[in-house]
Enzyme design. Structure first.
Site, PDB file in Angstrom:
ATOM      1  N   ASN A   1       0.770  -1.307   0.337  1.00  0.00           N
ATOM      2  CA  ASN A   1       0.060  -0.011  -0.274  1.00  0.00           C
ATOM      3  C   ASN A   1       1.120   1.054  -0.002  1.00  0.00           C
ATOM      4  O   ASN A   1       2.054   1.638   0.493  1.00  0.00           O
ATOM      5  CB  ASN A   1      -0.983  -0.052   1.109  1.00  0.00           C
ATOM      6  CG  ASN A   1      -1.472   1.328   1.789  1.00  0.00           C
ATOM      7  OD1 ASN A   1      -1.618   2.044   0.558  1.00  0.00           O
ATOM      8  ND2 ASN A   1      -2.018   1.035   2.756  1.00  0.00           N
TER       9      ASN A   1
ATOM     10  N   LYS B   1      -0.156   4.133  -0.209  1.00  0.00           N
ATOM     11  CA  LYS B   1      -0.726   5.855   0.255  1.00  0.00           C
ATOM     12  C   LYS B   1       0.269   6.547  -0.830  1.00  0.00           C
ATOM     13  O   LYS B   1      -0.662   6.737  -1.921  1.00  0.00           O
ATOM     14  CB  LYS B   1       0.196   6.115   1.638  1.00  0.00           C
ATOM     15  CG  LYS B   1      -0.483   5.064   2.845  1.00  0.00           C
ATOM     16  CD  LYS B   1       0.357   4.484   3.794  1.00  0.00           C
ATOM     17  CE  LYS B   1      -0.053   3.456   4.704  1.00  0.00           C
ATOM     18  NZ  LYS B   1       0.128   3.217   6.337  1.00  0.00           N
TER      19      LYS B   1
ATOM     20  N   HIS C   1      -9.817   1.476   4.509  1.00  0.00           N
ATOM     21  CA  HIS C   1      -8.029   1.637   5.777  1.00  0.00           C
ATOM     22  C   HIS C   1      -8.341   2.863   6.474  1.00  0.00           C
ATOM     23  O   HIS C   1      -9.767   3.258   6.458  1.00  0.00           O
ATOM     24  CB  HIS C   1      -7.410   2.231   4.436  1.00  0.00           C
ATOM     25  CG  HIS C   1      -5.914   1.979   4.956  1.00  0.00           C
ATOM     26  ND1 HIS C   1      -5.141   3.468   5.752  1.00  0.00           N
ATOM     27  CD2 HIS C   1      -5.177   1.048   4.911  1.00  0.00           C
ATOM     28  CE1 HIS C   1      -4.144   2.886   6.554  1.00  0.00           C
ATOM     29  NE2 HIS C   1      -3.830   1.365   5.710  1.00  0.00           N
TER      30      HIS C   1
ATOM     31  N   GLU D   1      -6.908   5.282   7.955  1.00  0.00           N
ATOM     32  CA  GLU D   1      -6.554   6.182   7.375  1.00  0.00           C
ATOM     33  C   GLU D   1      -7.921   7.308   7.004  1.00  0.00           C
ATOM     34  O   GLU D   1      -8.136   7.607   7.524  1.00  0.00           O
ATOM     35  CB  GLU D   1      -5.241   6.231   6.934  1.00  0.00           C
ATOM     36  CG  GLU D   1      -3.682   6.235   7.456  1.00  0.00           C
ATOM     37  CD  GLU D   1      -2.572   5.636   6.668  1.00  0.00           C
ATOM     38  OE1 GLU D   1      -2.764   5.847   5.268  1.00  0.00           O
ATOM     39  OE2 GLU D   1      -2.079   5.149   7.178  1.00  0.00           O
TER      40      GLU D   1
ATOM     41  N   GLU E   1      -5.235  -4.556  10.325  1.00  0.00           N
ATOM     42  CA  GLU E   1      -4.587  -3.760  10.518  1.00  0.00           C
ATOM     43  C   GLU E   1      -4.713  -3.122  11.713  1.00  0.00           C
ATOM     44  O   GLU E   1      -5.762  -2.423  11.815  1.00  0.00           O
ATOM     45  CB  GLU E   1      -4.275  -2.644   9.748  1.00  0.00           C
ATOM     46  CG  GLU E   1      -4.233  -3.146   8.370  1.00  0.00           C
ATOM     47  CD  GLU E   1      -3.274  -2.444   7.754  1.00  0.00           C
ATOM     48  OE1 GLU E   1      -2.470  -2.520   6.593  1.00  0.00           O
ATOM     49  OE2 GLU E   1      -4.039  -1.055   7.010  1.00  0.00           O
TER      50      GLU E   1
ATOM     51  N   GLY F   1       2.119   2.028  10.547  1.00  0.00           N
ATOM     52  CA  GLY F   1       3.556   3.842  10.381  1.00  0.00           C
ATOM     53  C   GLY F   1       4.490   3.749  11.431  1.00  0.00           C
ATOM     54  O   GLY F   1       5.061   5.235  12.280  1.00  0.00           O
TER      55      GLY F   1
ATOM     56  N   SER G   1       2.839  -2.006  10.038  1.00  0.00           N
ATOM     57  CA  SER G   1       5.066  -2.478  11.029  1.00  0.00           C
ATOM     58  C   SER G   1       4.765  -4.088   9.890  1.00  0.00           C
ATOM     59  O   SER G   1       6.147  -4.314  10.647  1.00  0.00           O
ATOM     60  CB  SER G   1       4.880  -1.513  11.798  1.00  0.00           C
ATOM     61  OG  SER G   1       5.003  -0.609  12.359  1.00  0.00           O
TER      62      SER G   1
END
Ligand code: PGA
Length: 252
Positions: A9, A11, A95, A97, A167, A173, A213
């Site tokens: 991904n 991003k 996702h 985010e 996730e 991250g 991660s």
């Protein structure tokens, strides 16, 4: 046997030319890999150029989002049919985010999954708890709710086409990976909810990948867990060397 998947991904990273040159090198590096599905999710504007580079290879293209309407006055949005036409066979949906910065709810996610499925694109449904939710011991409740609301109204056939990505938001991250057993526990739980919602055969078939991660030094332990079927990788998919290592984890 579930075929593992390794999805990058990207991003909001890489221009069109950077994306194309990356996949050109990736294609050469992983051309012999057959036992794992490889997916690259670049930005919308790079999907078609990336597809042009990988279409005859073992690499598939995914998008990071879509809008559920077919077409019309929705400035700035991209439909599932347009993604299909650009060469996308997967799409990330929900996702964290997108949930966090763009207000995506389970209801919105449900509509997006429907749009993907009706255009022949495999939705990768992302679920996961925040740090606060984990600390409050509500991880399982949150995940169950995300799954049930996002998948509300789908047939067994639809549900069998999905990929689920677990996730934990606190691991994305941050360099903090969930311990393999901690991730396994949630993956097994997701499979159990799937079998309650549908049946054992579908639950056994659905691929549940882990994100947060994932790095070359933790991938093998994660992949050894019986319910972890692959990775959804942000940071480590941006560098060729680390992404290749993730893809070839079992042989390194
Ligand atoms: P990360 O991102 O690998 O950089 O933690 C994972 C993701 O957000 O999909």
């Amino acid at each position: 046997m579930r075929r593992p998947l390794m999805a990058g991904n990207w991003k909001m990273n890489k221009t069109i030319s950077e994306s194309v040159s990356f996949v050109r090198m990736l294609k050469a590096a992983v051309s012999g890999v057959k036992d794992i599905g490889i997916i690259i999710c670049p930005t919308f504007i790079s999907t078609n150029a990336v597809y042009g580079e990988v279409k005859d290879s073992n690499i598939s293209v995914g998008a990071q989002n879509l809008f559920w309407e077919e077409k019309g006055a929705f400035t700035g949005e991209v439909s599932a049919a347009m993604l299909r036409d650009a060469g996308c066979s997967y799409v990330l949906i929900g996702h964290s985010e997108r949930r966090q910065y763009f207000g995506e709810t389970n209801e919105i996610i449900n509509k997006k999954i429907k749009a993907a499925l009706s255009n022949g694109i495999v939705p990768v449904l992302c679920v996961g708890e925040s740090l606060k939710e984990r600390e409050e011991n509500s991880t399982f409740e949150i995940i169950e709710n995300q799954l049930k609301e996002s998948l509300s109204g789908f047939s067994q056939e639809d549900a069998s086409k999905l990929v689920v990505a677990y996730e934990p938001v606190w691991a994305i991250g941050t360099g903090k990976t969930a311990a393999p057993q901690q991730a396994q526990e949630v993956h097994a739980f997701i499979r159990r909810i799937y079998s309650e919602m549908y049946n054992n055969i579908i639950a056994d078939k659905v691929r549940i990948i882990y994100g947060g991660s994932v790095k070359p030094d933790n991938v093998s332990e994660l992949m050894k867990q019986s319910d972890i079927d692959g990775g959804l990788v942000g940071g480590a998919s941006l560098e060729l060397e680390s992404f290749v290592k993730l893809i070839t984890y079992s042989r390194s």
